[in-house]
Write an enzyme that holds these catalytic residues in place. Structure first.
Site, short mmCIF file in Angstrom:
data_model
loop_
_atom_site.label_atom_id
_atom_site.label_comp_id
_atom_site.label_asym_id
_atom_site.label_seq_id
_atom_site.Cartn_x
_atom_site.Cartn_y
_atom_site.Cartn_z
N HIS A 143 0.71 -1.10 -0.03
CA HIS A 143 -0.06 0.10 0.09
C HIS A 143 0.92 1.26 0.10
CE1 HIS A 143 -4.30 -1.18 0.69
NE2 HIS A 143 -4.43 0.19 0.51
N SER A 147 0.53 -3.45 4.56
CA SER A 147 0.83 -2.08 5.03
C SER A 147 2.37 -1.91 5.18
CB SER A 147 0.52 -1.91 6.50
OG SER A 147 0.94 -0.56 7.10
N GLU A 176 30.55 -24.52 -10.39
CA GLU A 176 30.79 -25.02 -9.08
C GLU A 176 30.07 -24.19 -7.91
OE1 GLU A 176 35.11 -26.12 -8.87
OE2 GLU A 176 35.41 -25.24 -10.97
N TYR A 188 32.48 -20.59 -10.70
CA TYR A 188 31.82 -20.66 -9.45
C TYR A 188 30.65 -19.88 -9.26
CZ TYR A 188 36.17 -22.99 -8.06
OH TYR A 188 37.49 -23.86 -7.94
#
Length: 603
Positions: free
Chosen positions: A292, A343, A494, A533
């Site tokens: 809101h 809210s 990885e 990675y």
């Protein structure tokens, strides 16, 4: 720790390294030119995937930085229909923004229905933000307009459609135009035709009505004129800390079996559409998130767009550098969603006279009754609260994967095999010597890629290096194969320990949410394509070797989790609806095998 001085021999080795690198690049370039070009995998993904938006956070001020703005003029199209190019994969996209502020004094504010809450000035201007999306041949199109007003009245919609019909004929109609109010409670009232709302607005204002209609139509005209070929990407994420349920006792009346499917009594999911042209230039975004816009209380008398308007302000200022607020080509709309009982006043309701909680079924205080029960926070006043909530949403919306890059600690190696030069793990700052060397040999990385990868200092901006071939993939396959109760996730890199745990949990939860219980999820690493990675966001901040080698930036894991959730849902839905069980001797068995693959593009 004191800086180590390089010896003469080390400097000589570095010189040889630079010389050999230059020669290698030259020879590879020559080989590339003589052997013919190889298709560069920078086209569109087969499934439009995770990238969202970018931006750097501006310093937070205690007073709102929203300033006065000018209205963006609407270019008049020379023809009703811009030329559409058909030979491409994507959409025709147009974005536009126009001022629709209306009166800023002597009019009631719409939303709280509070007698005496009249406008006495302006804090921010109000805008209509329009987005047109059409098929390549122009056969089908849709218009979505997010407007900084309390809500859209039927009278407002009918007048907008009438004016569009007068200008464009049957191109924009009631079946392909959506007008959506952001639900700010600090915009002018007086644009309704039904008696209930006329009473709440204390009458009808033709002046404000005309401002709103004109602004909405202008924003659509601008979007229509600016249409160009492009692509649309969708992203989803979870926003924490920005909302509470303001009727939690009512929420508890929903069936427990239904509530058990969700972890919160508010909808924390944000959905975001990112729009780019065929060159990758960002055009705009639409985001839907349930909150809101009532950070500005019913004691406010200044016209403004509240918390979601502040998010639009932040995004558009970041993207439209050098422009005043409300100007520039990039358009960012943060539209309303299922916000009915949600809210932004996250400190919850308290009695203003005693300070005790009044979170009860009647929202009433022992002394003073309901009028004393008010929700507050998170700031010291409503201006600061508007900014804090807006920035939480902004920070989540700007999260994105990055073009590939390797950090300094990538060159340091690990305890299993350390590097040979003066790099260490945990480096969060660059080095002028190596930066200069890189810039001379490979060119400078863009500010965009450096900003996106922070706190990683970029050593090699591989996503921007395309000669003699691309240095890293920007299109990656992710895949799940199910065998009975086993789900094999094919990971293109990885994963660290915690990254794998989070992915397993997310995939398992997605299966369970769609009826596939007791699934065993396996992380199968280094599959299909190699992308180095993948650390968690928290591990990324430390910038050890694994984090420096997380080439798509700090939000890489979140992107993978989202994608694997999509795959898990697709598998579960297909199996449940089409082939979930087969009867064999009275025993119910899950379909033996199902596999889904997505190709996604990292930007």
């Amino acid at each position: 720790m004191a800086k180590r001085t390089l010896s003469g021999f080390e400097i000589f080795l570095i010189f040889l390294l630079v010389l050999m690198t230059g020669i290698t690049v030259a020879l590879l370039s020559l080989l590339f030119i003589t052997s013919g070009t190889i298709e560069n995998h920078t086209g569109s993904p087969s499934t439009q995937g995770p990238p969202a938006t970018q931006g750097s956070a501006a310093p937070q001020n205690s007073t709102p930085p929203w300033g006065p703005t000018t209205t963006q003029a609407s270019p008049t199209p020379s023809t009703p229909e811009p030329t559409l190019f058909q030979n491409f994969s994507g959409y025709h996209i147009g974005v536009g923004r126009a001022d629709c502020t209306g009166q800023v004094s002597d009019i009631n504010l719409m939303g709280y229905s509070k007698t005496g809450q009249y406008a006495r000035g302006i804090l921010t201007r109000l805008y209509s933000r329009a987005f047109i999306m059409a098929e390549p041949d122009g056969s089908n199109r849709a218009v979505f307009v997010s407007i900084d007003i309390g809500m859209v009245s039927q009278r407002l919609r009918l007048e907008v459609l009438s004016r569009l019909q007068n200008k464009y004929g049957s191109l924009y109609r009631r079946d392909n135009v959506i007008l959506s109010g952001t639900h700010t409670h600090s915009g002018p009232a007086g644009y309704f035709q039904y008696t209930t709302f006329v009473i709440a607005s204390e009458g009808f204002s033709n002046r404000t009505f005309e401002y709103m209609v004109t602004g909405i139509v202008q924003s659509i005209e601008i979007a229509h004129t600016n249409m160009k070929p492009g692509k649309i990407f969708i992203n989803k994420g979870t926003v924490d800390g920005a909302q509470i349920n303001r009727s939690p006792t009512s929420y508890l009346r929903n069936p427990q079996s239904e509530r058990a499917r969700y972890s919160s009594n508010t909808d924390k999911e944000m959905v975001l559409l990112k729009m780019v042209d065929l060159n990758g230039e960002e055009l705009g975004l639409i985001s839907w998130f349930a909150i809101h816009p009532v950070s500005m209380k019913n004691t406010n008398h200044l016209v403004n767009s509240d918390n979601v308007g502040y998010v639009s302000y932040l995004f558009e200022q970041e993207k439209n550098k050098g422009y005043l607020p409300g100007e520039g080509p990039y358009v960012a709309a943060f539209a309303s969603s299922n916000l009915g009982d949600v809210s932004p006043n996250v400190l919850g309701p308290h009695c203003t006279n005693t300070g005790e909680s009044c979170e009860n079924a009647n929202s009433s205080c022992p002394i003073g009754g309901p009028s004393m029960c008010v929700a507050e926070g998170p700031g010291q006043d409503m201006f600061e609260s508007t900014q804090i909530i807006g920035r939480i949403i902004y920070d989540k919306a700007k999260a994105k994967t990055c073009k590939p890059a390797l950090g300094y600690s990538f060159a340091a190696g690990t305890i299993d095999g350390f590097g040979t030069l003066n790099f260490t793990q945990g480096m969060v700052e660059g080095n002028s010597f190596w930066d200069t060397l890189r810039d001379q040999v490979l060119g400078k990385p863009s500010e965009e890629i450096k900003e996106c990868h922070k706190p990683k200092p970029v050593l090699l901006h591989t996503g921007e290096l395309l000669k003699p071939h691309p240095w890293h993939p920007d299109i990656v396959d992710v895949q799940i194969v199910t065998l009975g109760f086993l789900a094999i996730t094919a990971i293109p890199g990885e994963f660290t320990t915690m990254s794998g745990r989070r992915l397993r949990q997310a995939v398992r939860e997605e299966f369970e949410a769609h009826g596939m219980l007791n699934m065993t999820v396996v992380i199968s690493g280094l599959c299909n394509v190699y992308t180095h990675y993948i650390t968690t966001y928290e591990e990324y901040q430390a910038q050890r070797y694994e984090a420096a080698s997380t080439i798509y930036g700090p939000h890489t894991l979140s992107a993978y989790i989202q994608l694997f959730r999509v795959l898990a849902k697709a598998i579960a839905t297909v199996i449940k609806n089409c082939m979930f069980v087969c009867l064999r001797g009275g025993e119910m068995k899950r379909e033996a095998k199902k596999t889904f693959t997505l190709s996604v593009q990292f930007l």
